[in-house]
Design a protein around this motif. Structure first.
Motif, PDB file in Angstrom:
ATOM      1  N   MET A 167       0.838  -1.231  -0.061  1.00  0.00           N
ATOM      2  CA  MET A 167      -0.014  -0.048   0.052  1.00  0.00           C
ATOM      3  C   MET A 167       0.869   1.324  -0.155  1.00  0.00           C
ATOM      4  N   THR A 168       0.481   2.431  -0.839  1.00  0.00           N
ATOM      5  CA  THR A 168       1.419   3.273  -0.895  1.00  0.00           C
ATOM      6  C   THR A 168       1.053   4.339   0.339  1.00  0.00           C
ATOM      7  N   GLU A 169       2.087   5.052   0.569  1.00  0.00           N
ATOM      8  CA  GLU A 169       2.109   6.213   1.428  1.00  0.00           C
ATOM      9  C   GLU A 169       1.319   7.381   1.131  1.00  0.00           C
ATOM     10  N   PRO A 170       0.567   8.207   1.777  1.00  0.00           N
ATOM     11  CA  PRO A 170      -0.074   9.208   1.164  1.00  0.00           C
ATOM     12  C   PRO A 170       0.936  10.547   1.034  1.00  0.00           C
ATOM     13  N   THR A 171       0.794  11.157  -0.122  1.00  0.00           N
ATOM     14  CA  THR A 171       1.737  12.055  -0.527  1.00  0.00           C
ATOM     15  C   THR A 171       1.989  13.314   0.313  1.00  0.00           C
ATOM     16  N   ASN A 172       0.796  13.668   0.912  1.00  0.00           N
ATOM     17  CA  ASN A 172       0.863  14.787   1.757  1.00  0.00           C
ATOM     18  C   ASN A 172       1.287  14.727   3.339  1.00  0.00           C
ATOM     19  N   LEU A 173       1.830  13.511   3.510  1.00  0.00           N
ATOM     20  CA  LEU A 173       2.513  13.260   4.848  1.00  0.00           C
ATOM     21  C   LEU A 173       3.924  12.815   4.844  1.00  0.00           C
ATOM     22  N   PRO A 174       4.633  13.062   5.795  1.00  0.00           N
ATOM     23  CA  PRO A 174       6.138  12.678   5.714  1.00  0.00           C
ATOM     24  C   PRO A 174       6.258  11.138   5.446  1.00  0.00           C
ATOM     25  N   ASP A 175       7.307  10.908   4.733  1.00  0.00           N
ATOM     26  CA  ASP A 175       7.397   9.198   4.475  1.00  0.00           C
ATOM     27  C   ASP A 175       7.528   8.225   5.866  1.00  0.00           C
ATOM     28  N   GLY A 176       6.569   7.360   5.792  1.00  0.00           N
ATOM     29  CA  GLY A 176       6.788   6.663   6.840  1.00  0.00           C
ATOM     30  C   GLY A 176       5.737   7.199   8.205  1.00  0.00           C
ATOM     31  N   SER A 177       5.219   8.227   8.041  1.00  0.00           N
ATOM     32  CA  SER A 177       4.397   8.487   8.979  1.00  0.00           C
ATOM     33  C   SER A 177       2.895   8.284   9.355  1.00  0.00           C
ATOM     34  N   ALA A 178       2.175   7.529   7.892  1.00  0.00           N
ATOM     35  CA  ALA A 178       1.126   6.941   8.044  1.00  0.00           C
ATOM     36  C   ALA A 178       1.227   5.739   7.369  1.00  0.00           C
ATOM     37  N   ARG A 179       0.475   4.792   7.598  1.00  0.00           N
ATOM     38  CA  ARG A 179       0.147   3.746   6.694  1.00  0.00           C
ATOM     39  C   ARG A 179      -1.200   2.908   6.982  1.00  0.00           C
ATOM     40  N   VAL A 180      -1.402   2.173   6.138  1.00  0.00           N
ATOM     41  CA  VAL A 180      -2.601   1.324   6.101  1.00  0.00           C
ATOM     42  C   VAL A 180      -2.117  -0.108   6.207  1.00  0.00           C
ATOM     43  N   ARG A 181      -2.705  -1.020   7.108  1.00  0.00           N
ATOM     44  CA  ARG A 181      -2.147  -2.344   7.159  1.00  0.00           C
ATOM     45  C   ARG A 181      -3.514  -2.970   7.702  1.00  0.00           C
ATOM     46  N   LYS A 182      -3.405  -4.609   7.865  1.00  0.00           N
ATOM     47  CA  LYS A 182      -4.266  -5.392   8.143  1.00  0.00           C
ATOM     48  C   LYS A 182      -4.295  -5.377   9.707  1.00  0.00           C
ATOM     49  N   ALA A 183      -5.515  -5.493  10.119  1.00  0.00           N
ATOM     50  CA  ALA A 183      -5.517  -5.540  11.937  1.00  0.00           C
ATOM     51  C   ALA A 183      -5.000  -6.611  12.359  1.00  0.00           C
ATOM     52  N   ARG A 184      -4.457  -6.368  13.705  1.00  0.00           N
ATOM     53  CA  ARG A 184      -3.788  -7.431  14.499  1.00  0.00           C
ATOM     54  C   ARG A 184      -4.641  -7.534  15.685  1.00  0.00           C
ATOM     55  N   PRO A 185      -4.689  -8.695  16.441  1.00  0.00           N
ATOM     56  CA  PRO A 185      -5.476  -8.899  17.610  1.00  0.00           C
ATOM     57  C   PRO A 185      -5.297  -7.877  18.586  1.00  0.00           C
ATOM     58  N   GLU A 186      -4.055  -7.413  18.600  1.00  0.00           N
ATOM     59  CA  GLU A 186      -3.714  -6.147  19.766  1.00  0.00           C
ATOM     60  C   GLU A 186      -4.344  -4.799  19.322  1.00  0.00           C
ATOM     61  N   ASP A 187      -4.854  -4.682  18.278  1.00  0.00           N
ATOM     62  CA  ASP A 187      -5.744  -3.509  17.589  1.00  0.00           C
ATOM     63  C   ASP A 187      -6.947  -3.453  18.141  1.00  0.00           C
ATOM     64  N   LEU A 188      -7.515  -4.582  18.427  1.00  0.00           N
ATOM     65  CA  LEU A 188      -9.102  -4.669  18.515  1.00  0.00           C
ATOM     66  C   LEU A 188      -9.455  -3.539  19.614  1.00  0.00           C
ATOM     67  N   PRO A 189      -9.196  -3.388  20.688  1.00  0.00           N
ATOM     68  CA  PRO A 189      -9.635  -2.401  21.868  1.00  0.00           C
ATOM     69  C   PRO A 189      -9.566  -1.360  21.060  1.00  0.00           C
ATOM     70  N   ARG A 190      -8.453  -0.688  20.321  1.00  0.00           N
ATOM     71  CA  ARG A 190      -8.564   0.671  19.639  1.00  0.00           C
ATOM     72  C   ARG A 190      -9.545   0.648  18.454  1.00  0.00           C
ATOM     73  N   VAL A 191      -9.912  -0.404  17.615  1.00  0.00           N
ATOM     74  CA  VAL A 191     -10.884  -0.515  16.528  1.00  0.00           C
ATOM     75  C   VAL A 191     -12.140  -0.536  17.275  1.00  0.00           C
ATOM     76  N   ALA A 192     -12.351  -1.052  18.339  1.00  0.00           N
ATOM     77  CA  ALA A 192     -13.904  -1.061  18.983  1.00  0.00           C
ATOM     78  C   ALA A 192     -14.024   0.486  19.532  1.00  0.00           C
ATOM     79  N   GLU A 193     -13.028   1.170  20.037  1.00  0.00           N
ATOM     80  CA  GLU A 193     -13.273   2.560  20.407  1.00  0.00           C
ATOM     81  C   GLU A 193     -13.400   3.296  19.005  1.00  0.00           C
ATOM     82  N   LEU A 194     -12.720   3.178  18.112  1.00  0.00           N
ATOM     83  CA  LEU A 194     -13.159   3.926  16.590  1.00  0.00           C
ATOM     84  C   LEU A 194     -14.361   3.478  16.026  1.00  0.00           C
ATOM     85  N   ALA A 195     -14.903   2.370  16.408  1.00  0.00           N
ATOM     86  CA  ALA A 195     -16.223   1.848  15.916  1.00  0.00           C
ATOM     87  C   ALA A 195     -17.326   2.535  16.606  1.00  0.00           C
ATOM     88  N   ALA A 196     -17.173   2.940  18.207  1.00  0.00           N
ATOM     89  CA  ALA A 196     -17.994   3.863  18.977  1.00  0.00           C
ATOM     90  C   ALA A 196     -18.088   5.174  18.430  1.00  0.00           C
TER      91      ALA A 196
END
Length: 162
Positions: free
Chosen positions: A1-30
């Protein structure tokens, strides 16, 4: 997946969720539910998502997260294969796409959609479908810029006794 052009390299990315992400994903869902003026998720969402994402050999749900260096997870997209009787084919239903307020317009929305598109292609599916509330004009403009086409329908829900 490519990095957005308006952010510094490596500062943002999209990836598959991992089990340890789920509490935060639940917060985002709320946060997402509050944004859409919907009923918040019931307690225990992270556990239910864990079962759907990681609990079986063939997970029912897929989740991608947007991560900003120094900030953590700021958005997510979820999707699952569904069927169309009229087409006689499967498609990938993007159930959620959400970025926190203040983190929209950074190029992560298109990356999340591209992750969903790549998942559809990996599954051999030729179409992605989703919906957005008619009042969400920002999302509608975003989807129009992506080249998506809208279908006018009203979504209903009916509770079961289960």
């Amino acid at each position: 997946m490519t990095e957005p052009t308006n952010l510094p390299d490596g500062s943002a990315r999209v990836r598959k969720a991992r089990p340890e992400d789920l509490p935060r994903v639940a917060e985002l869902a709320a946060e997402h539910a509050a944004y859409e003026k919907a009923t918040p998720p019931a307690p225990g969402l992270a556990d239910r998502l864990s079962t759907l994402l990681f609990g079986t050999p063939a997970p029912r749900l897929r989740c991608f997260v947007a991560e900003l260096s120094g900030t953590g997870l700021i958005g997510y997209a979820t999707c699952a294969p569904e069927l169309s009787t009229w087409d006689g084919a499967e498609y990938l239903h993007m159930d959620c796409l959400f970025l926190e307020n203040g983190h929209r317009g950074l190029g992560l929305g298109p990356q999340l959609v591209e992750a969903v598109r790549a998942e559809a292609e990996a599954l051999g599916l030729t179409e992605i479908q989703w919906q957005t509330p008619p009042w969400n004009e920002g999302a509608i403009r975003f989807y129009d810029r992506l080249g998506a086409t809208a279908k006018e329908k009203r979504r209903y829900t009916l509770r079961t006794g289960a």
